[in-house]
Design a protein around this motif. Sequence first.
Motif, mmCIF file in Angstrom:
data_model
loop_
_atom_site.group_PDB
_atom_site.id
_atom_site.type_symbol
_atom_site.label_atom_id
_atom_site.label_comp_id
_atom_site.label_asym_id
_atom_site.label_seq_id
_atom_site.Cartn_x
_atom_site.Cartn_y
_atom_site.Cartn_z
ATOM 1 N N TRP A 1 -10.810 -9.075 66.032
ATOM 2 C CA TRP A 1 -11.435 -8.248 67.064
ATOM 3 C C TRP A 1 -12.263 -7.129 66.436
ATOM 4 N N GLN A 2 -11.737 -6.520 65.387
ATOM 5 C CA GLN A 2 -12.413 -5.372 64.775
ATOM 6 C C GLN A 2 -13.608 -5.764 63.914
ATOM 7 N N ARG B 1 -3.063 -3.690 70.746
ATOM 8 C CA ARG B 1 -1.916 -3.779 69.850
ATOM 9 C C ARG B 1 -0.805 -2.784 70.185
ATOM 10 N N GLU C 1 -1.594 -9.003 64.621
ATOM 11 C CA GLU C 1 -2.404 -8.430 63.538
ATOM 12 C C GLU C 1 -3.624 -9.301 63.227
ATOM 13 N N SER D 1 -9.104 -2.869 70.330
ATOM 14 C CA SER D 1 -8.091 -3.691 69.659
ATOM 15 C C SER D 1 -6.806 -2.916 69.410
ATOM 16 N N GLU D 2 -6.917 -1.644 69.085
ATOM 17 C CA GLU D 2 -5.712 -0.842 68.887
ATOM 18 C C GLU D 2 -4.980 -0.610 70.207
ATOM 19 N N VAL E 1 -6.122 -8.619 66.082
ATOM 20 C CA VAL E 1 -6.727 -7.290 65.911
ATOM 21 C C VAL E 1 -7.749 -7.310 64.776
#
Length: 73
Positions: A37-38, A64, A31, A60-61, A34
């Motif tokens: 990254w976002q 994940r 998390e 990123s999703e 991510v």
Amino acid sequence: QAQFDSLVSFCYNCGWSDMLFRMINTKQPVEKIVSWWQTHYITGDGKVLPGLIWRRKVESEYYRTGKVNLSRN
């Protein structure tokens, strides 16, 4: 495989990121990776671009979850 593929997409589009790969190699929580990254590599010509926000979210999703969601929501 999804993690590798998402990192290839990131590198192809942004180049190398010491911070991202340091976070991955030191096994930071997914998390946290991510979230970082976002919120990075989302600007062009000094402006935040919606298309880059969307691209980083998709990459990123995929990293994940292993699932690709191309919706813009």
